[in-house]
Design a protein around this motif. Structure first.
Motif, PDB file in Angstrom:
ATOM      1  N   VAL A 186       0.828  -1.201   0.000  1.00 41.79           N
ATOM      2  CA  VAL A 186       0.000   0.000   0.000  1.00 41.79           C
ATOM      3  C   VAL A 186       0.859   1.245   0.000  1.00 41.79           C
ATOM      4  N   GLU A 187       1.908   1.267   0.842  1.00 35.71           N
ATOM      5  CA  GLU A 187       2.745   2.467   0.924  1.00 35.71           C
ATOM      6  C   GLU A 187       3.563   2.684  -0.332  1.00 35.71           C
ATOM      7  N   GLU A 188       3.687   1.626  -1.175  1.00 33.45           N
ATOM      8  CA  GLU A 188       4.431   1.779  -2.430  1.00 33.45           C
ATOM      9  C   GLU A 188       3.494   2.142  -3.585  1.00 33.45           C
ATOM     10  N   ASN A 189       2.178   1.987  -3.350  1.00 33.35           N
ATOM     11  CA  ASN A 189       1.229   2.159  -4.446  1.00 33.35           C
ATOM     12  C   ASN A 189       0.816   3.628  -4.588  1.00 33.35           C
ATOM     13  N   VAL A 190       1.805   4.492  -4.773  1.00 37.72           N
ATOM     14  CA  VAL A 190       1.563   5.919  -4.929  1.00 37.72           C
ATOM     15  C   VAL A 190       2.117   6.347  -6.276  1.00 37.72           C
ATOM     16  N   ARG A 191       1.295   6.899  -7.116  1.00 37.12           N
ATOM     17  CA  ARG A 191       1.755   7.312  -8.429  1.00 37.12           C
ATOM     18  C   ARG A 191       2.571   8.584  -8.308  1.00 37.12           C
ATOM     19  N   PRO A 192       3.763   8.621  -8.864  1.00 33.18           N
ATOM     20  CA  PRO A 192       4.599   9.823  -8.777  1.00 33.18           C
ATOM     21  C   PRO A 192       4.003  10.955  -9.598  1.00 33.18           C
ATOM     22  N   THR A 193       4.350  12.187  -9.271  1.00 33.55           N
ATOM     23  CA  THR A 193       3.836  13.350  -9.982  1.00 33.55           C
ATOM     24  C   THR A 193       4.699  13.721 -11.170  1.00 33.55           C
ATOM     25  N   GLN A 194       5.887  13.108 -11.237  1.00 31.42           N
ATOM     26  CA  GLN A 194       6.764  13.388 -12.369  1.00 31.42           C
ATOM     27  C   GLN A 194       7.585  12.151 -12.686  1.00 31.42           C
ATOM     28  N   ALA A 195       8.137  12.137 -13.892  1.00 27.96           N
ATOM     29  CA  ALA A 195       8.927  10.982 -14.312  1.00 27.96           C
ATOM     30  C   ALA A 195      10.171  10.850 -13.449  1.00 27.96           C
ATOM     31  N   GLN A 196      10.647   9.612 -13.317  1.00 28.18           N
ATOM     32  CA  GLN A 196      11.858   9.378 -12.554  1.00 28.18           C
ATOM     33  C   GLN A 196      13.052   9.982 -13.291  1.00 28.18           C
ATOM     34  N   PRO A 197      14.039  10.532 -12.572  1.00 31.76           N
ATOM     35  CA  PRO A 197      15.215  11.106 -13.232  1.00 31.76           C
ATOM     36  C   PRO A 197      16.023  10.029 -13.942  1.00 31.76           C
ATOM     37  N   THR A 198      16.596  10.426 -15.070  1.00 29.39           N
ATOM     38  CA  THR A 198      17.438   9.469 -15.790  1.00 29.39           C
ATOM     39  C   THR A 198      18.851   9.521 -15.256  1.00 29.39           C
ATOM     40  N   ALA A 199      19.626   8.480 -15.578  1.00 33.23           N
ATOM     41  CA  ALA A 199      21.000   8.415 -15.088  1.00 33.23           C
ATOM     42  C   ALA A 199      21.875   9.401 -15.867  1.00 33.23           C
ATOM     43  N   THR A 200      22.931   9.825 -15.239  1.00 33.93           N
ATOM     44  CA  THR A 200      23.882  10.705 -15.898  1.00 33.93           C
ATOM     45  C   THR A 200      24.971   9.883 -16.551  1.00 33.93           C
ATOM     46  N   LYS A 201      25.768  10.537 -17.395  1.00 33.40           N
ATOM     47  CA  LYS A 201      26.855   9.819 -18.059  1.00 33.40           C
ATOM     48  C   LYS A 201      27.852   9.274 -17.063  1.00 33.40           C
ATOM     49  N   ALA A 202      27.947   9.940 -15.924  1.00 33.72           N
ATOM     50  CA  ALA A 202      28.904   9.475 -14.912  1.00 33.72           C
ATOM     51  C   ALA A 202      28.515   8.108 -14.377  1.00 33.72           C
TER      52      ALA A 202
END
Length: 551
Positions: free
Chosen positions: A351-367
């Motif tokens: 239940v505590e994980e079932n929350v839709r985010p308000t924005q897309a997850q950040p992508t990884a950097t080249k590093a």
């Protein structure tokens, strides 16, 4: 042409193949495979020119990288203790429902696996051709089970299987997403009246997750026919149904705006069709959602929708009998991307994980890029995700049948209907382990420790341990001729061993032993424990162990 010259020619040809693949941006797995073949040819040439076969480019003098391959890990004794408890709990529930277990090979013929997982087929691990057969590591336990049923002409079986599967996914180790992991599957195969086995699968899911005490959870449910009807009335071209379905399935991780953008920009769907889909897939609720769907005349004009809603009405009726309604959420966004589902589908999430985010997850950097071209993901941004999932797959067994009759889709004969659920052990394990202190985990099953006081008494300790082993009592003692008394006591504390059998020269002469509760002082018992006759030792320990199990 000499052997070395022939190898040089092969290297030249292989270099061209490799270079062309890289230039054209071909499949990464194929590029890696061709690079491996090229390096293998170069190594053969080095050896042919007099190089030491045991010294591969001087690597023998370099330190070995002591690590497990990406997406895999070792488990220590305390971790394995927790995992063993999880497996035992799951197996008890499966067997309580009458399931039998089977086993299948860790790899299958490639043609068996391909074409059953939709877009996820790219995550299958292919193996190098050995002996004329192209094989792949199994991606799940469902397709091998369907192959097993078809190959052995099984008409009905209720089975469970606990085994490892393999996926070329981007791992997130702290969240339990790996490339090698266990699945625990429970499936019912056979022609039965509608929704009875389906409801029992949800009952099994609730029983397992409740007994594992994973925390508050919800089982999201939907129906493949209702979802297909939504795509049909919304105007999704048949060729794009599965790819749009995969996009919809991301609504538990992404907001509707991002999912719509993927449909329109990446998958070529018109904005009008995407908006129409959104009117349906954003609906969720309980049994009352059936009435809302039935009131939608455009949707209910579809025969698929009518069949799906009728199935769901039956499901809610049976779920009430099984007392699992409080755990169920009718969620129209649930799609499950695998191609073989035909009826009800479900997914259990915290239940505590079932929350839709308000924005897309950040992508990884080249590093964060790694050598194989994949990118590391910021694991703190990743939800644990589903902890169990499954559904009905009535046509999968028929795909593997060799008989014409079995392939007759109109008659339905030979297609063994199936429904099942799979538990993601790694994710469940990560949840349970995070809640427990490592220092409090008992890594062994030892219940008794034989302790000598003063004298060494090695042979007496060995004799007592042997007698307890013969009576199925897990026992240990220190492998020292003259053990330190405090270290023996500390071993009991460190390993959470509840009972000690203490002996000294006085006890030996009197034919007795002392039995002491090493963890908690029993009421009415002295700090030194109780003294019993040597002949009564086994019976007294069994009585105490039985009482301990009942608490």
């Amino acid at each position: 042409m000499s052997g070395a010259e022939e190898l040089k020619q092969q290297i030249e040809e292989q270099t061209k193949v490799f270079a062309e693949l890289k230039r054209s941006g071909g499949d990464k797995a194929l590029i890696k495979e061709q690079a491996f073949l090229l390096n293998e040819l170069k190594e053969k040439l080095r050896i042919a020119n007099g190089g030491d076969p045991n010294d591969k480019k001087g690597e023998s003098s370099k330190p070995i990288a002591l690590k497990t391959p990406k997406g895999t890990k070792d488990y220590g004794s305390k971790e394995m203790s927790v995992r063993s408890d999880i497996f035992n709990t799951i197996i008890k529930v499966f067997e309580k429902h009458g399931a039998v277990t089977i086993d299948t090979p860790v790899f299958e013929l490639k043609e068996i696996l391909m074409g059953n997982y939709g877009e996820d087929s790219k995550l299958i691990y292919d193996l190098k051709d050995q002996g004329g057969e192209e094989c792949s590591l199994r991606y799940d336990l469902t397709v091998p089970f369907a192959r097993h049923v078809a190959m052995n002409k099984i008409s009905n079986i209720k089975r469970y299987q606990i085994a490892k599967v393999y996926r070329r996914d981007q791992p997130a180790m702290t969240k339990g997403r790996m490339r090698e992991f266990y699945q625990c599957d429970y499936d019912i195969a056979g022609a039965y009246d509608p929704m009875i086995p389906d409801a029992e699968c949800i009952k099994v899911a609730v029983d397992v997750l409740t007994q594992l005490d994973v925390g508050a959870f919800v089982v999201k449910i939907n129906h493949r026919k209702i979802l297909d009807a939504i795509f049909e009335v919304s105007g999704v071209p048949e060729a794009k149904v599965r790819s749009i379905s995969s996009a919809v399935d991301k609504l538990d991780k992404l907001p509707w705006s991002d999912v719509k953008k993927e449909m329109v920009d990446d998958k070529g769907l018109s904005e009008q069709v995407a908006d129409k889909i959104g009117e349906y897939v954003l609906l969720k609720g309980g049994e009352e959602l059936l009435a809302k769907l039935q009131s939608m005349s455009e949707l209910m004009a579809s025969k698929k929708a009518q069949e799906g809603v009728a199935d769901m009405a039956l499901f809610f009726k049976y779920a009430r009998i099984y007392k699992v309604l409080d755990y169920v959420s009718f969620d129209m966004s649930l799609a499950r991307g695998l191609d073989y589902y035909t009826g009800i589908i479900y997914e259990a999430v915290l239940v505590e994980e079932n929350v839709r985010p308000t924005q897309a997850q950040p992508t990884a950097t080249k590093a964060n890029e790694v050598k194989d071209g994949n990118q590391e993901i910021d694991e703190t941004q990743i939800r644990v995700g589903s902890i169990a999932g499954g559904g009905r797959y009535d046509g999968l067994v028929g795909r593997f049948s060799t008989s014409k009759r079995a392939k007759d889709k109109d008659s339905g004969k030979g297609n063994v209907p199936c429904v099942g659920i799979s538990f993601g052990v790694e994710r469940i394990f990560s949840i349970i382990l995070n809640r427990r202190q490592a220092a409090e985990i008992k890594s062994n099953r030892t219940m008794v420790y034989v302790i000598s006081i003063g004298d060494s008494l090695l042979e007496e300790r060995m004799a007592i341990a042997s007698e307890l082993w013969d009576n199925d009592i897990p026992t240990e003692f220190m492998y020292k001729v003259k053990p330190n008394f405090k270290r023996q006591m500390d071993n009991c504390d460190n390993e959470f061993i509840p009972w000690g059998v203490l002996i000294g020269s006085d006890e030996i002469n009197q034919g007795v032993v002392r039995i002491k509760n090493m963890l908690v002082k029993a009421e009415g018992e002295s700090k030194d424990g109780i003294t019993v006759k040597r002949a009564d030792m086994v019976a007294e320990l069994k009585k105490r162990l039985q009482m301990q199990m009942q608490k």
